[in-house]
Design a protein around this motif. Sequence first.
Motif, PDB file in Angstrom:
ATOM      1  N   UNK A 161       0.831  -1.193   0.000  1.00 40.07           N
ATOM      2  CA  UNK A 161       0.000   0.000   0.000  1.00 40.07           C
ATOM      3  C   UNK A 161       0.867   1.243   0.000  1.00 40.07           C
ATOM      4  N   UNK A 162       0.216   2.396  -0.048  1.00 40.26           N
ATOM      5  CA  UNK A 162       0.946   3.666  -0.080  1.00 40.26           C
ATOM      6  C   UNK A 162       0.132   4.747   0.615  1.00 40.26           C
ATOM      7  N   UNK A 163       0.846   5.675   1.231  1.00 43.26           N
ATOM      8  CA  UNK A 163       0.239   6.865   1.807  1.00 43.26           C
ATOM      9  C   UNK A 163       1.248   7.997   1.682  1.00 43.26           C
ATOM     10  N   UNK A 164       0.934   8.967   0.841  1.00 39.20           N
ATOM     11  CA  UNK A 164       1.884  10.051   0.597  1.00 39.20           C
ATOM     12  C   UNK A 164       3.169   9.491   0.021  1.00 39.20           C
ATOM     13  N   UNK A 165       4.298   9.855   0.631  1.00 42.47           N
ATOM     14  CA  UNK A 165       5.614   9.372   0.187  1.00 42.47           C
ATOM     15  C   UNK A 165       6.070   8.146   0.949  1.00 42.47           C
ATOM     16  N   UNK A 166       5.150   7.431   1.560  1.00 46.04           N
ATOM     17  CA  UNK A 166       5.471   6.235   2.340  1.00 46.04           C
ATOM     18  C   UNK A 166       4.806   5.021   1.711  1.00 46.04           C
ATOM     19  N   UNK A 167       5.540   3.909   1.688  1.00 46.16           N
ATOM     20  CA  UNK A 167       5.015   2.653   1.166  1.00 46.16           C
ATOM     21  C   UNK A 167       4.896   1.635   2.283  1.00 46.16           C
ATOM     22  N   UNK A 168       3.772   0.940   2.318  1.00 48.17           N
ATOM     23  CA  UNK A 168       3.620  -0.188   3.250  1.00 48.17           C
ATOM     24  C   UNK A 168       4.200  -1.397   2.543  1.00 48.17           C
ATOM     25  N   UNK A 169       5.179  -2.034   3.167  1.00 49.93           N
ATOM     26  CA  UNK A 169       5.914  -3.111   2.503  1.00 49.93           C
ATOM     27  C   UNK A 169       6.010  -4.347   3.391  1.00 49.93           C
ATOM     28  N   UNK A 170       6.310  -5.464   2.741  1.00 54.21           N
ATOM     29  CA  UNK A 170       6.622  -6.709   3.435  1.00 54.21           C
ATOM     30  C   UNK A 170       8.025  -7.111   3.024  1.00 54.21           C
ATOM     31  N   UNK A 171       8.913  -7.286   4.004  1.00 51.88           N
ATOM     32  CA  UNK A 171      10.284  -7.690   3.737  1.00 51.88           C
ATOM     33  C   UNK A 171      10.369  -9.172   3.416  1.00 51.88           C
ATOM     34  N   UNK A 172      11.547  -9.597   2.999  1.00 53.30           N
ATOM     35  CA  UNK A 172      11.769 -10.997   2.639  1.00 53.30           C
ATOM     36  C   UNK A 172      11.507 -11.947   3.801  1.00 53.30           C
ATOM     37  N   UNK A 173      11.664 -11.464   5.039  1.00 49.92           N
ATOM     38  CA  UNK A 173      11.433 -12.320   6.210  1.00 49.92           C
ATOM     39  C   UNK A 173       9.979 -12.293   6.674  1.00 49.92           C
ATOM     40  N   UNK A 174       9.113 -11.562   5.952  1.00 44.12           N
ATOM     41  CA  UNK A 174       7.697 -11.493   6.292  1.00 44.12           C
ATOM     42  C   UNK A 174       7.309 -10.316   7.163  1.00 44.12           C
ATOM     43  N   UNK A 175       8.289  -9.559   7.661  1.00 42.75           N
ATOM     44  CA  UNK A 175       7.993  -8.386   8.486  1.00 42.75           C
ATOM     45  C   UNK A 175       7.300  -7.329   7.635  1.00 42.75           C
ATOM     46  N   UNK A 176       6.220  -6.765   8.163  1.00 45.19           N
ATOM     47  CA  UNK A 176       5.498  -5.704   7.458  1.00 45.19           C
ATOM     48  C   UNK A 176       5.678  -4.386   8.188  1.00 45.19           C
ATOM     49  N   UNK A 177       5.764  -3.310   7.410  1.00 42.93           N
ATOM     50  CA  UNK A 177       5.901  -1.981   7.976  1.00 42.93           C
ATOM     51  C   UNK A 177       5.907  -0.943   6.877  1.00 42.93           C
ATOM     52  N   UNK A 178       6.240   0.278   7.239  1.00 42.16           N
ATOM     53  CA  UNK A 178       6.232   1.417   6.313  1.00 42.16           C
ATOM     54  C   UNK A 178       7.653   1.914   6.095  1.00 42.16           C
ATOM     55  N   UNK A 179       7.962   2.263   4.834  1.00 44.18           N
ATOM     56  CA  UNK A 179       9.267   2.829   4.489  1.00 44.18           C
ATOM     57  C   UNK A 179       9.063   4.042   3.582  1.00 44.18           C
ATOM     58  N   UNK A 180       9.976   4.995   3.699  1.00 43.24           N
ATOM     59  CA  UNK A 180       9.950   6.139   2.800  1.00 43.24           C
ATOM     60  C   UNK A 180      10.210   5.650   1.373  1.00 43.24           C
ATOM     61  N   UNK A 181       9.393   6.104   0.427  1.00 45.26           N
ATOM     62  CA  UNK A 181       9.526   5.676  -0.969  1.00 45.26           C
ATOM     63  C   UNK A 181      10.862   6.075  -1.572  1.00 45.26           C
ATOM     64  N   UNK A 182      11.515   7.070  -0.999  1.00 41.61           N
ATOM     65  CA  UNK A 182      12.796   7.519  -1.580  1.00 41.61           C
ATOM     66  C   UNK A 182      13.884   6.469  -1.454  1.00 41.61           C
ATOM     67  N   UNK A 183      13.705   5.491  -0.568  1.00 42.26           N
ATOM     68  CA  UNK A 183      14.709   4.437  -0.366  1.00 42.26           C
ATOM     69  C   UNK A 183      14.330   3.126  -1.057  1.00 42.26           C
ATOM     70  N   UNK A 184      13.322   3.173  -1.924  1.00 44.94           N
ATOM     71  CA  UNK A 184      12.867   1.980  -2.633  1.00 44.94           C
ATOM     72  C   UNK A 184      12.807   2.284  -4.121  1.00 44.94           C
ATOM     73  N   UNK A 185      13.335   1.384  -4.935  1.00 46.59           N
ATOM     74  CA  UNK A 185      13.344   1.573  -6.375  1.00 46.59           C
ATOM     75  C   UNK A 185      12.705   0.362  -7.047  1.00 46.59           C
ATOM     76  N   UNK A 186      12.147   0.566  -8.253  1.00 48.00           N
ATOM     77  CA  UNK A 186      11.605  -0.579  -8.986  1.00 48.00           C
ATOM     78  C   UNK A 186      12.720  -1.600  -9.239  1.00 48.00           C
ATOM     79  N   UNK A 187      12.346  -2.870  -9.278  1.00 45.21           N
ATOM     80  CA  UNK A 187      13.325  -3.914  -9.588  1.00 45.21           C
ATOM     81  C   UNK A 187      13.862  -3.701 -10.984  1.00 45.21           C
ATOM     82  N   UNK A 188      15.151  -3.952 -11.207  1.00 40.09           N
ATOM     83  CA  UNK A 188      15.698  -3.811 -12.550  1.00 40.09           C
ATOM     84  C   UNK A 188      15.058  -4.832 -13.487  1.00 40.09           C
ATOM     85  N   UNK A 189      14.907  -4.480 -14.728  1.00 38.17           N
ATOM     86  CA  UNK A 189      14.355  -5.404 -15.722  1.00 38.17           C
ATOM     87  C   UNK A 189      15.288  -6.581 -15.889  1.00 38.17           C
ATOM     88  N   UNK A 190      14.700  -7.731 -16.196  1.00 40.67           N
ATOM     89  CA  UNK A 190      15.529  -8.896 -16.492  1.00 40.67           C
ATOM     90  C   UNK A 190      15.461  -9.828 -15.401  1.00 40.67           C
TER      91      UNK A 190
END
Length: 115
Positions: free
Chosen positions: A86-115
């Motif tokens: 999910x998203x709210x403003x410049x924050x994304x609600x995310x789930x990490x690889x270990x299953x932990x869920x929380x919010x992170x600033x979108x500026x520290x997250x980038x789309x996965x590279x193609x390929x």
Amino acid sequence: MPPGDALATIAPDLAGRIEEALATALVAPQTATGTAADAAAAGDASGIPGGFRIVTGDRVNMRAGPGTGFEVVGQLVAGQRTEVLGAEGNWLRVRGEDGTEGWMSARYLAPLPDG
């Protein structure tokens, strides 16, 4: 004691607001013709669909809510993959690889590279 730690000790609310302002101060606004990828690159979470993103910061806090005033629930490091829930403003609600869920600033997250 570093100055930032001293401020957090004296005025934790003020320190949190300063940290949040700094986290979003350099975010460029999305133009009407911008794409979701442009928005992600600018750190703007609005209009970003679900999917996966990669952490770009060395060590980034994951928080209980969309802002620096919320408790840190975990940390992710550069190169880790997250699922966007999910998203709210410049924050994304995310789930990490270990299953932990929380919010992170979108500026520290980038789309996965193609390929």
